[in-house]
Design an enzyme around this catalytic site. Structure first.
Site, PDB file in Angstrom:
ATOM      1  N   ASN A  89       0.341  -1.250   0.379  1.00 20.43           N
ATOM      2  CA  ASN A  89      -0.222   0.197  -0.301  1.00 20.43           C
ATOM      3  C   ASN A  89       0.154   0.943  -0.200  1.00 20.43           C
ATOM      4  O   ASN A  89       0.556   2.284   0.173  1.00 20.43           O
ATOM      5  CB  ASN A  89      -0.807  -0.134   1.328  1.00 20.43           C
ATOM      6  CG  ASN A  89      -1.475   1.381   1.132  1.00 20.43           C
ATOM      7  OD1 ASN A  89      -2.549   1.766   1.032  1.00 20.43           O
ATOM      8  ND2 ASN A  89      -0.541   1.986   2.473  1.00 20.43           N
ATOM      9  N   ALA A  90       2.166   1.610   0.766  1.00 16.62           N
ATOM     10  CA  ALA A  90       2.932   2.520   0.637  1.00 16.62           C
ATOM     11  C   ALA A  90       2.861   3.129  -0.743  1.00 16.62           C
ATOM     12  O   ALA A  90       3.181   2.343  -1.957  1.00 16.62           O
ATOM     13  CB  ALA A  90       4.158   2.407   1.371  1.00 16.62           C
ATOM     14  N   ILE A  92       3.521   7.046  -2.617  1.00 15.21           N
ATOM     15  CA  ILE A  92       3.805   9.004  -2.689  1.00 15.21           C
ATOM     16  C   ILE A  92       3.214   9.252  -4.280  1.00 15.21           C
ATOM     17  O   ILE A  92       2.960   8.431  -5.490  1.00 15.21           O
ATOM     18  CB  ILE A  92       4.826   9.081  -2.681  1.00 15.21           C
ATOM     19  CG1 ILE A  92       4.964  11.113  -2.134  1.00 15.21           C
ATOM     20  CG2 ILE A  92       6.009   9.092  -3.557  1.00 15.21           C
ATOM     21  CD1 ILE A  92       6.754  10.941  -1.364  1.00 15.21           C
ATOM     22  N   TYR A 153       4.608   9.108 -10.702  1.00 10.44           N
ATOM     23  CA  TYR A 153       3.499   8.749 -10.243  1.00 10.44           C
ATOM     24  C   TYR A 153       2.884   7.016 -11.409  1.00 10.44           C
ATOM     25  O   TYR A 153       2.922   6.208 -11.232  1.00 10.44           O
ATOM     26  CB  TYR A 153       2.410   8.916 -10.049  1.00 10.44           C
ATOM     27  CG  TYR A 153       1.540   9.075  -9.025  1.00 10.44           C
ATOM     28  CD1 TYR A 153       1.504   7.913  -7.927  1.00 10.44           C
ATOM     29  CD2 TYR A 153       0.274   8.490  -9.914  1.00 10.44           C
ATOM     30  CE1 TYR A 153       0.493   7.258  -7.261  1.00 10.44           C
ATOM     31  CE2 TYR A 153      -0.907   7.911  -8.984  1.00 10.44           C
ATOM     32  CZ  TYR A 153      -0.499   7.565  -7.846  1.00 10.44           C
ATOM     33  OH  TYR A 153      -1.893   7.209  -7.872  1.00 10.44           O
ATOM     34  N   SER A 156       5.317   4.392 -12.359  1.00 13.45           N
ATOM     35  CA  SER A 156       5.125   4.158 -11.356  1.00 13.45           C
ATOM     36  C   SER A 156       3.708   2.752 -10.951  1.00 13.45           C
ATOM     37  O   SER A 156       4.595   1.710 -11.045  1.00 13.45           O
ATOM     38  CB  SER A 156       5.391   4.260  -9.838  1.00 13.45           C
ATOM     39  OG  SER A 156       4.418   5.457 -10.047  1.00 13.45           O
ATOM     40  N   LYS A 157       3.664   3.520 -11.050  1.00 12.49           N
ATOM     41  CA  LYS A 157       1.988   2.761 -11.898  1.00 12.49           C
ATOM     42  C   LYS A 157       2.296   1.080 -12.506  1.00 12.49           C
ATOM     43  O   LYS A 157       1.754   0.582 -12.477  1.00 12.49           O
ATOM     44  CB  LYS A 157       0.690   3.237 -11.229  1.00 12.49           C
ATOM     45  CG  LYS A 157       0.298   4.250  -9.931  1.00 12.49           C
ATOM     46  CD  LYS A 157       1.084   3.208  -8.749  1.00 12.49           C
ATOM     47  CE  LYS A 157      -0.019   3.976  -7.167  1.00 12.49           C
ATOM     48  NZ  LYS A 157      -0.068   3.142  -6.326  1.00 12.49           N
TER      49      LYS A 157
END
Length: 269
Positions: A89-90, A92, A153, A156-157
């Site tokens: 879950n971590a 940013i 972001y 990363s996803k």
């Protein structure tokens, strides 16, 4: 048949606030033993103090660092003997146009979101495989569709979902469930903590938090999906529509996404 969490060992990264904190509470309420980590020990201690008597282990760790992740998983196993479920879950976010962003800001986002997922999964997987358990990653519609101002972001996803899909295929006949979930915009600290172009925390949000999904609702949907051993879940109708439109009408989606994220030519933060 839905999975029973009674006495299952659940490891949750980023459990000191937001969706992670809601997951910790919900899993404990369902009878699970929970290990969680975060970078801020004071927030973890406050969480543990509010849950005295519950089987909760806390550990200060920065999951972007391999050694921290390895130690966290080792401490969870030391406390509870094994791991049944890992929830990565971590995470940013960021709010900066790529042309203005410093590369170290993108690197930080990817290190936490992607490498944090990889490190914790690597060290937890032997126990999960033995127990035919689950590896879960909290992703986003940003793992399906590029969003302006969020290049790091998004990267990363997309990487997380590719990693999870590869892992799912590798483990297809082992009894391990690999899944990711995609909450919509959620009332949590992620936008306040989002990185600006120089890597500092934004510290504010222009979104109306009162109109967003609560962290508790996200946790409920996530836990229900884990119990049913789903493949992947996109929470909101808006995000489902975005994924559909992007697949079949990508040029139109470019225009719609631009209109949503830019007001008067300025990026919405």
């Amino acid at each position: 048949m839905a999975e029973n969490f009674e006495n299952k060992v659940v490891v949750i990264t980023g459990g000191s606030e937001g969706i992670g904190k809601a997951l910790v509470h919900a899993m404990l309420d369902k009878g699970a033993k929970v290990a969680t980590c975060g970078r801020n020990y004071d927030k973890l201690y406050q969480l543990q103090s509010s849950l005295q008597g519950k089987p909760l282990m806390i550990h200060a760790a920065d999951v972007s660092k391999e050694e921290d992740s390895r130690n966290f998983i080792a401490q969870a196993v030391k406390a509870f003997g094994t791991i049944d479920i890992l929830i990565n879950n971590a995470g940013i976010s960021m709010r900066a146009l790529f042309g203005e962003a410093e590369l170290q800001a993108l690197r930080k986002v990817i290190d936490i979101n992607f490498w944090g997922t990889v490190y914790c999964t690597k060290y937890a997987l032997p126990y999960i495989t033995k127990n035919k358990g689950s590896v879960v990653s909290v992703s986003s519609v940003a793992g399906y569709r590029g969003l302006p101002g969020r290049t790091g972001y998004n990267a990363s996803k997309f990487a997380i979902q590719g990693f999870m899909e590869s892992l799912r295929t590798e483990l297809l006949h082992t009894g391990v469930n690999i899944m990711w979930v995609c909450p919509g915009f959620t009332a949590s600290n992620i936008r306040n903590a989002a990185l600006t172009k120089d890597g500092s925390a934004q510290g504010f949000t222009t979104f109306d938090e009162g109109k967003l999904m609560t962290a508790e609702e996200c946790a409920r949907i996530t836990i229900d999906a884990i119990a049913k051993r789903e493949r992947n879940v996109i929470y909101t109708l808006e995000d489902k529509r975005t994924v559909f439109l992007n697949k079949f009408f990508p040029k139109l989606t470019d225009k719609l996404v631009y209109k949503f994220f830019f007001k008067n030519g300025e990026l919405v933060k």
